[in-house]
Structures are given as structure tokens and as C-alpha cells.
Design a protein around this motif. Structure first.
Motif, PDB file in Angstrom:
ATOM      1  N   THR A 285      -1.379 -17.630   4.805  1.00 45.87           N
ATOM      2  CA  THR A 285      -2.280 -16.528   4.477  1.00 45.87           C
ATOM      3  C   THR A 285      -1.871 -15.833   3.180  1.00 45.87           C
ATOM      4  O   THR A 285      -0.688 -15.565   2.957  1.00 45.87           O
ATOM      5  N   VAL A 286      -2.853 -15.538   2.342  1.00 43.46           N
ATOM      6  CA  VAL A 286      -2.678 -14.682   1.173  1.00 43.46           C
ATOM      7  C   VAL A 286      -3.351 -13.351   1.488  1.00 43.46           C
ATOM      8  O   VAL A 286      -4.469 -13.318   2.019  1.00 43.46           O
ATOM      9  N   VAL A 287      -2.668 -12.237   1.184  1.00 46.54           N
ATOM     10  CA  VAL A 287      -3.187 -10.900   1.466  1.00 46.54           C
ATOM     11  C   VAL A 287      -3.337 -10.136   0.149  1.00 46.54           C
ATOM     12  O   VAL A 287      -2.431 -10.156  -0.689  1.00 46.54           O
ATOM     13  N   VAL A 288      -4.476  -9.462  -0.024  1.00 50.90           N
ATOM     14  CA  VAL A 288      -4.738  -8.702  -1.247  1.00 50.90           C
ATOM     15  C   VAL A 288      -5.186  -7.292  -0.884  1.00 50.90           C
ATOM     16  O   VAL A 288      -6.043  -7.117  -0.012  1.00 50.90           O
ATOM     17  N   ALA A 289      -4.602  -6.302  -1.538  1.00 54.65           N
ATOM     18  CA  ALA A 289      -5.120  -4.935  -1.486  1.00 54.65           C
ATOM     19  C   ALA A 289      -5.717  -4.659  -2.871  1.00 54.65           C
ATOM     20  O   ALA A 289      -5.003  -4.647  -3.870  1.00 54.65           O
ATOM     21  N   ILE A 290      -7.036  -4.470  -2.932  1.00 52.38           N
ATOM     22  CA  ILE A 290      -7.757  -4.395  -4.205  1.00 52.38           C
ATOM     23  C   ILE A 290      -8.277  -2.984  -4.441  1.00 52.38           C
ATOM     24  O   ILE A 290      -8.701  -2.297  -3.514  1.00 52.38           O
TER      25      ILE A 290
ATOM     26  N   GLU B 286     -12.185  -3.101   5.695  1.00 56.00           N
ATOM     27  CA  GLU B 286     -12.681  -1.859   5.097  1.00 56.00           C
ATOM     28  C   GLU B 286     -11.514  -0.888   4.970  1.00 56.00           C
ATOM     29  O   GLU B 286     -10.915  -0.484   5.952  1.00 56.00           O
ATOM     30  N   ASN B 287     -11.184  -0.555   3.741  1.00 62.89           N
ATOM     31  CA  ASN B 287     -10.030   0.282   3.510  1.00 62.89           C
ATOM     32  C   ASN B 287     -10.119   0.877   2.126  1.00 62.89           C
ATOM     33  O   ASN B 287     -10.658   0.253   1.219  1.00 62.89           O
ATOM     34  N   THR B 288      -9.593   2.071   1.930  1.00 62.58           N
ATOM     35  CA  THR B 288      -9.542   2.612   0.581  1.00 62.58           C
ATOM     36  C   THR B 288      -8.574   1.785  -0.241  1.00 62.58           C
ATOM     37  O   THR B 288      -7.623   1.220   0.291  1.00 62.58           O
ATOM     38  N   GLY B 289      -8.824   1.701  -1.543  1.00 68.34           N
ATOM     39  CA  GLY B 289      -8.034   0.828  -2.398  1.00 68.34           C
ATOM     40  C   GLY B 289      -6.574   1.239  -2.466  1.00 68.34           C
ATOM     41  O   GLY B 289      -6.209   2.369  -2.194  1.00 68.34           O
TER      42      GLY B 289
ATOM     43  N   ALA C 130     -14.992  -2.736  -4.549  1.00 64.54           N
ATOM     44  CA  ALA C 130     -13.869  -3.493  -5.102  1.00 64.54           C
ATOM     45  C   ALA C 130     -13.779  -4.873  -4.471  1.00 64.54           C
ATOM     46  O   ALA C 130     -13.543  -5.874  -5.158  1.00 64.54           O
ATOM     47  N   ARG C 131     -13.979  -4.947  -3.154  1.00 67.53           N
ATOM     48  CA  ARG C 131     -13.962  -6.252  -2.482  1.00 67.53           C
ATOM     49  C   ARG C 131     -15.093  -7.132  -2.989  1.00 67.53           C
ATOM     50  O   ARG C 131     -14.909  -8.339  -3.196  1.00 67.53           O
ATOM     51  N   ALA C 132     -16.267  -6.544  -3.198  1.00 70.86           N
ATOM     52  CA  ALA C 132     -17.417  -7.326  -3.679  1.00 70.86           C
ATOM     53  C   ALA C 132     -17.150  -7.880  -5.072  1.00 70.86           C
ATOM     54  O   ALA C 132     -17.486  -9.033  -5.368  1.00 70.86           O
ATOM     55  N   ARG C 133     -16.551  -7.062  -5.946  1.00 73.20           N
ATOM     56  CA  ARG C 133     -16.246  -7.552  -7.297  1.00 73.20           C
ATOM     57  C   ARG C 133     -15.273  -8.724  -7.233  1.00 73.20           C
ATOM     58  O   ARG C 133     -15.431  -9.715  -7.951  1.00 73.20           O
ATOM     59  N   LEU C 134     -14.266  -8.601  -6.379  1.00 75.27           N
ATOM     60  CA  LEU C 134     -13.303  -9.693  -6.259  1.00 75.27           C
ATOM     61  C   LEU C 134     -13.978 -10.952  -5.722  1.00 75.27           C
ATOM     62  O   LEU C 134     -13.781 -12.053  -6.248  1.00 75.27           O
TER      63      LEU C 134
END
Length: 367
Positions: free
Chosen positions: A121-126, A223-226, A203-207
Motif C-alpha cells: 500500500t502507498v498512502v498519501v495525505a494531499i 475525507e479529511n482536511t489536507g 485536492a483528492r480530485a486534482r490528484l
């Protein structure tokens, strides 16, 4: 294909005998260390009663005492022989009850049930400035933060603000592109099966728009604040990984059901036919219903794939031993690079003796 077995295949290189231990390693109270050692002491006594030698028990003593304590709830799986520990893994979920067995082959069914399928798994906070990324191997890096452009829009509209807002959005886009480029590389390099993305919806949509299709197809969103660091979303990451595991498991069981409903001999069920298929290296996926497997034993030769119900089914005249059927079969199909899937209550599948197999090629009369 079911769960990969490459991580247990090396157990076939040891002659044994083997101690197989699954225990609760939870460390979330002040007396957790003492409780852990008491649980191990009970299992150690069980192994000793079953004939485990002092050398193997001592190896396990050292492993239990020396391991760093996990944080929170956890399980631990150990397979050891007189020469040392052969398998040692912490698991996210502790077992309902500890088990300890001693025998000529490892008791791998509880090991498979405890460890489960690995989901790289790769995890990203954007957020608007970029992202924090955790790779499959656990390393964390920060990507983006394009300092050459503004990242905040004006609070009030005024002359020229439209152009300024456009520049801000262009900066956000460039940051998302930088994160996506790095994520795609880490997904490919780590053979990731899951990409978890936390952050606000824009931000998720842009990524997502910037990701390669191979990454976008395995993306799960939170769903989370950046700006949330990856460690703070681990519960959701585990839940997403569980969903991936269940989809794979269900697909593998369904594949067996489909094959068993067709002519052509590419699926068998029942102890005898599964043993014959394992001996012929014909098993592609072994299907096991843990609730109904036989308690009988099988013969096994020096080659772990030399398995049989009767001596005359083995081609060579070398030494044989007998051991519980499921442990022998798991070891045999792992030696032939087959997958394994555990059936669950509610699966629409019929297994004689709790065993079935999808075959690489037909064997016996159907061939």
C-alpha cells in the motif's frame, strides 16, 4: 490465484521438526509485557508436553523476550526448528486463542489465517501545497510545495483578483502533478495493490486527475482536511486493505466454483483427489474450509510435494513420515508455487472434506 505462498516456501528447506506458535502480542496496558510472557509460558508448556526439544524451546524463548513490543493490539506468528526461528511476523489482529503445535511439518493453517494476504500500500495525505507520501516499504517523504507560485486565494474579490486566483489554481495543479508523478513511481516500484489518499475533496480530485490509470484504479479516498500525516489514517488504511483482501478471496473462491461447474477436469474436491493433484504439481489454487478439514494424516517423503494417503502412491522408496493432512498439503502446494484461499461461512461453494483445488492441468480420468 488466492494468497501467495512464496513467504512460507522457505520452510520447506528445513528438515524440522517444527514448533508453530500463534499468540496474542497485544501491548496496550501497563502489565502487557507480563501478560504476554504468561501467554507464552502456557504455550511453551503445551509444546513441551507434545515433545518439543529444549533447543527449539530456548530459541523461541529468546525470540519472545527480545522482540520489541508492538503498539496496541497485535498478534504474533512464529515457526521454529532446533536450528532457529524460521518465520516471525507480527499481525495487526490478535488470534482469538493462542495455538502451539509440534510436529514433523509446520501447522500452517493457523499461520495463514493469522497473517492473511499482504496488500502492498502507498498512502498519501494531499493538500494545496503538495503531499506527504508513505511508500510500500514505510518510508515517508514530502512532495510538492511549489514555492514559486501562490497557494492561497484572496479572501475578497477585487480588480485583478480573477487572474491571481487563476495563478493559485495553476500552482495547486502543479503541486498535484508533482505528487502524482512520485506516487505513480512508488506504486510501480512497490508493486502496490492499494493507494489510499487522504485530504479534502478538491485536492483528492486534482490528484486523481493527474494519476496514471494504474494508480487511479487502486485508489481509495478518505475525507479529511489536507496535511494529515499518513500515520493518522492507519485505521482507514487497514479497512481499505481488508476490502482488497476480501475481494481477492471472494474472486478466488468464485473461480473455483466456476471451474468445478465445468467439464474439463480443472477443479477437484475431496482429500484423495486434492492429494493426487498436489503430488502431480497440478494445483494452481488450493481451497480450504478451515471449519471442515479432515483430522486425518498424510504420508510425506523427503520432497515436500511427495504426499500420499497410502505408501504405494509414492514413487520413491525413501523415508516417509506422517503428519496432519492440511499442514502437509499447504506445504506441498507452496513448494509447487500454488496459491491458497480460505473459504468463509456464506461462500456459495461445496467442498468435500473441506478441500478443493483449481488445477493447472487435468489429472486422472478427466485428463
Amino acid at each position: 490465484m488466492g494468497m501467495r505462498t512464496d513467504w512460507i516456501r522457505h520452510l520447506n528447506d528445513d528438515d524440522g521438526p517444527f514448533a508453530t506458535v500463534v499468540l496474542d502480542a497485544t501491548h496496550d496496558t501497563a502489565d502487557a509485557t507480563e501478560r504476554y510472557r504468561l501467554r507464552w509460558r502456557d504455550l511453551r508448556e503445551r509444546l513441551a508436553d507434545d515433545g518439543a526439544d529444549e533447543r527449539t524451546l530456548s530459541v523461541l524463548d529468546d525470540a519472545v523476550v527480545d522482540a520489541p513490543a508492538p503498539s496496541g493490539t497485535a498478534g504474533r506468528v512464529l515457526v521454529a526448528a532446533p536450528d532457529g526461528v524460521l518465520l516471525d511476523r507480527h499481525t495487526e489482529v490478535p488470534p482469538e486463542r493462542g495455538t502451539a503445535t509440534w510436529g514433523p511439518v509446520p501447522e500452517l493453517l493457523p499461520v495463514l489465517a493469522a497473517v492473511g494476504e499482504q496488500v502492498p500500500t502507498v498512502v498519501v495525505a494531499i493538500d494545496n501545497t503538495g503531499g506527504e507520501i508513505r511508500a510500500v516499504d514505510g518510508t515517508v517523504e514530502t512532495v510538492g510545495s511549489d514555492s514559486s507560485g501562490p497557494v492561497h486565494k484572496a479572501n475578497t474579490a477585487g480588480p485583478g483578483e480573477g487572474g491571481a486566483d487563476a495563478r493559485v489554481e495553476e500552482t495547486w495543479k502543479r503541486n498535484a502533478q508533482a505528487v502524482a508523478e512520485r506516487v505513480d513511481k512508488l506504486v510501480r516500484g512497490g508493486n502496490a495493490d492499494l493507494l489510499v489518499v487522504a485530504g479534502d475533496a478538491p485536492a483528492r480530485a486534482r490528484l486523481r486527475d493527474e494519476l496514471a490509470s494504474a494508480s487511479a484504479e487502486i485508489m481509495a479516498e478518505i475525507e479529511n482536511t489536507g496535511g494529515t500525516v499518513p500515520e493518522q489514517v492507519d485505521d482507514t488504511v487497514r479497512a481499505a486493505a481488508d476490502e482488497v483482501r476480501e475481494r481477492r478471496r471472494s474472486a478466488a473462491v468464485a473461480g473455483y466454483a466456476t471451474a468445478s461447474g465445468r467439464d474439463g477436469g480443472l477443479a477437484v474436491t475431496g482429500l484423495g483427489d486434492v492429494v493426487a493433484a498436489a503430488r502431480a504439481h497440478a494445483v494452481e489454487t488450493l481451497v480450504i474450509d478451515p471449519s471442515s478439514v479432515p483430522g486425518t494424516e498424510l504420508l510425506v517423503g523427503a520432497d515436500p510435494t511427495a504426499v500420499a494417503q497410502k505408501p504405494d502412491e509414492l514413487l520413491d522408496d525413501g523415508p516417509t513420515t506422517s503428519a496432519p493432512a492440511v499442514g502437509v498439503l499447504v506445504r506441498a502446494v507452496a513448494g509447487a508455487d500454488a496459491g491458497i484461499v480460505l473459504a468463509a461461512p456464506g461462500d456459495d461453494v461445496t467442498l468435500v472434506d473441506g478441500l478443493g483445488a483449481v488445477l493447472r492441468f487435468p489429472i486422472g480420468p478427466a485428463a
